[in-house]
Design a protein around this motif. Structure first.
Motif, PDB file in Angstrom:
ATOM      1  N   THR A   1       3.007  -7.914  -5.620  1.00  0.00           N
ATOM      2  CA  THR A   1       4.321  -8.269  -5.442  1.00  0.00           C
ATOM      3  C   THR A   1       5.073  -6.935  -4.503  1.00  0.00           C
ATOM      4  OG1 THR A   1       5.443  -7.386  -7.570  1.00  0.00           O
ATOM      5  CG2 THR A   1       4.928  -9.789  -7.213  1.00  0.00           C
ATOM      6  N   SER A   2       4.662  -5.616  -4.905  1.00  0.00           N
ATOM      7  CA  SER A   2       5.156  -4.591  -4.252  1.00  0.00           C
ATOM      8  C   SER A   2       5.037  -4.707  -2.883  1.00  0.00           C
ATOM      9  CB  SER A   2       4.624  -3.273  -4.768  1.00  0.00           C
ATOM     10  OG  SER A   2       4.978  -3.082  -6.253  1.00  0.00           O
ATOM     11  N   PRO A   3       3.864  -5.259  -2.317  1.00  0.00           N
ATOM     12  CA  PRO A   3       3.803  -5.184  -0.803  1.00  0.00           C
ATOM     13  C   PRO A   3       4.600  -5.851  -0.056  1.00  0.00           C
ATOM     14  CG  PRO A   3       1.649  -5.320  -1.616  1.00  0.00           C
ATOM     15  CD  PRO A   3       2.597  -5.356  -3.014  1.00  0.00           C
ATOM     16  N   TYR A   4       4.996  -7.107  -0.861  1.00  0.00           N
ATOM     17  CA  TYR A   4       6.139  -8.092  -0.313  1.00  0.00           C
ATOM     18  C   TYR A   4       7.418  -7.506  -0.165  1.00  0.00           C
ATOM     19  CZ  TYR A   4       1.987 -11.282  -0.341  1.00  0.00           C
ATOM     20  OH  TYR A   4       1.046 -11.778  -0.369  1.00  0.00           O
ATOM     21  N   VAL A   5       7.838  -6.661  -1.386  1.00  0.00           N
ATOM     22  CA  VAL A   5       8.972  -5.937  -1.741  1.00  0.00           C
ATOM     23  C   VAL A   5       9.240  -5.049  -0.640  1.00  0.00           C
ATOM     24  CG1 VAL A   5      10.611  -4.732  -3.127  1.00  0.00           C
ATOM     25  CG2 VAL A   5       9.246  -6.713  -4.048  1.00  0.00           C
ATOM     26  N   GLY A   6       8.161  -4.081  -0.367  1.00  0.00           N
ATOM     27  CA  GLY A   6       8.250  -3.296   0.749  1.00  0.00           C
ATOM     28  C   GLY A   6       8.068  -3.638   1.993  1.00  0.00           C
ATOM     29  N   LEU A   7       7.711  -5.062   2.085  1.00  0.00           N
ATOM     30  CA  LEU A   7       7.679  -5.401   3.635  1.00  0.00           C
ATOM     31  C   LEU A   7       9.067  -5.876   3.891  1.00  0.00           C
ATOM     32  CD1 LEU A   7       6.440  -6.664   6.241  1.00  0.00           C
ATOM     33  CD2 LEU A   7       5.855  -8.497   4.932  1.00  0.00           C
ATOM     34  N   PHE A   8       9.970  -6.442   2.855  1.00  0.00           N
ATOM     35  CA  PHE A   8      11.070  -6.831   3.062  1.00  0.00           C
ATOM     36  C   PHE A   8      11.912  -5.651   3.646  1.00  0.00           C
ATOM     37  CE2 PHE A   8      15.792  -7.007   1.475  1.00  0.00           C
ATOM     38  CZ  PHE A   8      16.097  -7.979   2.044  1.00  0.00           C
ATOM     39  N   GLY A   9      11.861  -4.242   2.948  1.00  0.00           N
ATOM     40  CA  GLY A   9      12.534  -3.064   3.635  1.00  0.00           C
ATOM     41  C   GLY A   9      12.217  -2.772   4.718  1.00  0.00           C
ATOM     42  N   THR A  10      10.646  -2.866   5.121  1.00  0.00           N
ATOM     43  CA  THR A  10      10.386  -2.408   6.385  1.00  0.00           C
ATOM     44  C   THR A  10      11.043  -3.347   7.556  1.00  0.00           C
ATOM     45  OG1 THR A  10       8.478  -1.598   5.515  1.00  0.00           O
ATOM     46  CG2 THR A  10       8.440  -2.180   7.978  1.00  0.00           C
ATOM     47  N   VAL A  11      11.035  -4.605   7.354  1.00  0.00           N
ATOM     48  CA  VAL A  11      11.654  -5.436   8.100  1.00  0.00           C
ATOM     49  C   VAL A  11      13.035  -5.356   8.225  1.00  0.00           C
ATOM     50  CG1 VAL A  11      12.022  -7.984   8.710  1.00  0.00           C
ATOM     51  CG2 VAL A  11       9.761  -7.291   7.855  1.00  0.00           C
ATOM     52  N   TRP A  12      13.581  -5.163   7.177  1.00  0.00           N
ATOM     53  CA  TRP A  12      15.266  -4.849   7.220  1.00  0.00           C
ATOM     54  C   TRP A  12      15.379  -3.598   8.098  1.00  0.00           C
ATOM     55  CZ3 TRP A  12      19.201  -7.998   5.653  1.00  0.00           C
ATOM     56  CH2 TRP A  12      20.447  -7.207   5.388  1.00  0.00           C
ATOM     57  N   GLY A  13      14.565  -2.451   7.778  1.00  0.00           N
ATOM     58  CA  GLY A  13      14.962  -1.231   8.596  1.00  0.00           C
ATOM     59  C   GLY A  13      14.820  -1.441   9.970  1.00  0.00           C
ATOM     60  N   ILE A  14      13.769  -2.515  10.464  1.00  0.00           N
ATOM     61  CA  ILE A  14      13.387  -2.608  11.905  1.00  0.00           C
ATOM     62  C   ILE A  14      14.633  -3.359  12.618  1.00  0.00           C
ATOM     63  CG2 ILE A  14      12.082  -3.649  13.626  1.00  0.00           C
ATOM     64  CD1 ILE A  14       9.617  -2.757  11.659  1.00  0.00           C
TER      65      ILE A  14
END
Length: 229
Positions: free
Chosen positions: A137-150
């Motif tokens: 699940t961590s990759p999806y949580v981190g992906l959310f943070g990445t997408v939000w930053g972009i």
């Protein structure tokens, strides 16, 4: 120029609230995962050492009755010791019954050892599900943070007439930090889970081989005791 660590903390504190929550969640999961990784490491090492020590004594030709008497005095015996104690206890109980057949004795012994094996498997697999959950699940949580930053970077560009690196840097920094923390939380847990799942399988196979060999020994003793009657 500020040290890299101070600059990194400054970027975290300046990040948007959703990204900060993502970072906190990933860091918390990483800290818990590392504590479980170390605990499981010592648990597996101890289980392997106990198995080596028990097999060395068991196959040295020691008297099984004497060995059972000594080992049964210990509380909460685990591993091969626990399976031996449970199996031999059931063997002694069943052999005291005059009308029972050797195959029934063998089935009772195997059933008792299977129960002990199930407890050992539960102990060996403790916390593995958490490591698997964090790793998946961590990759999806981190992906959310990445997408939000972009997305934050693009939002900063919407009202700007002249685009500079300073306009997009905060959002890009958020995205990169989220990605870095994501990798820090994900990679060790996946490696540890795969490693410990393999060690669990190897230990369980080792336990099952011992159970089969021990059951064969007790079966021969049961037939010999019946022939003497």
């Amino acid at each position: 120029m500020r040290p890299d660590g101070v600059a990194m903390l400054d970027l975290v504190f300046r990040a948007s609230l959703p990204v900060q929550l993502v970072l906190a969640l990933l860091l918390g999961a990483s800290v818990i995962s590392w504590s479980m990784i170390f605990r499981k490491y010592y648990a597996y090492r101890q289980a392997a050492r106990d198995a080596d020590r028990f097999e060395s004594r068991f196959w040295s030709g020691t008297n099984l009755n004497q060995m059972y008497t000594e080992l049964s005095k210990g509380e909460d015996a685990g591993g091969m010791t626990g399976m031996f104690v449970q199996g031999f206890r059931e063997f002694k109980r069943l052999t005291q019954q005059s009308n029972i057949q050797p195959m029934d004795i063998l089935e009772g012994v195997q059933r008792a050892m299977r129960v002990a094996l199930s407890r050992e498997v539960d102990l060996l697999e403790t916390h593995l599900s958490f490591l698997a959950t964090v790793g998946s699940t961590s990759p999806y949580v981190g992906l959310f943070g990445t997408v939000w930053g972009i997305m934050h970077s693009f939002m900063a560009l919407s009202g700007a007439q002249a685009v500079t690196i300073a306009d997009v840097a905060p959002g890009i920094a958020e995205a990169l930090i989220a990605t870095a923390i994501d990798l820090f939380a994900t990679i060790p847990t996946i490696i540890a889970y795969n490693r410990y799942a393999n060690r669990t399988e190897r230990l369980v196979n080792r336990y099952e081989i011992f159970m089969e060999e021990f059951a064969s020994i007790l079966q021969r003793q049961a037939y010999a005791a019946r022939a003497e009657r």
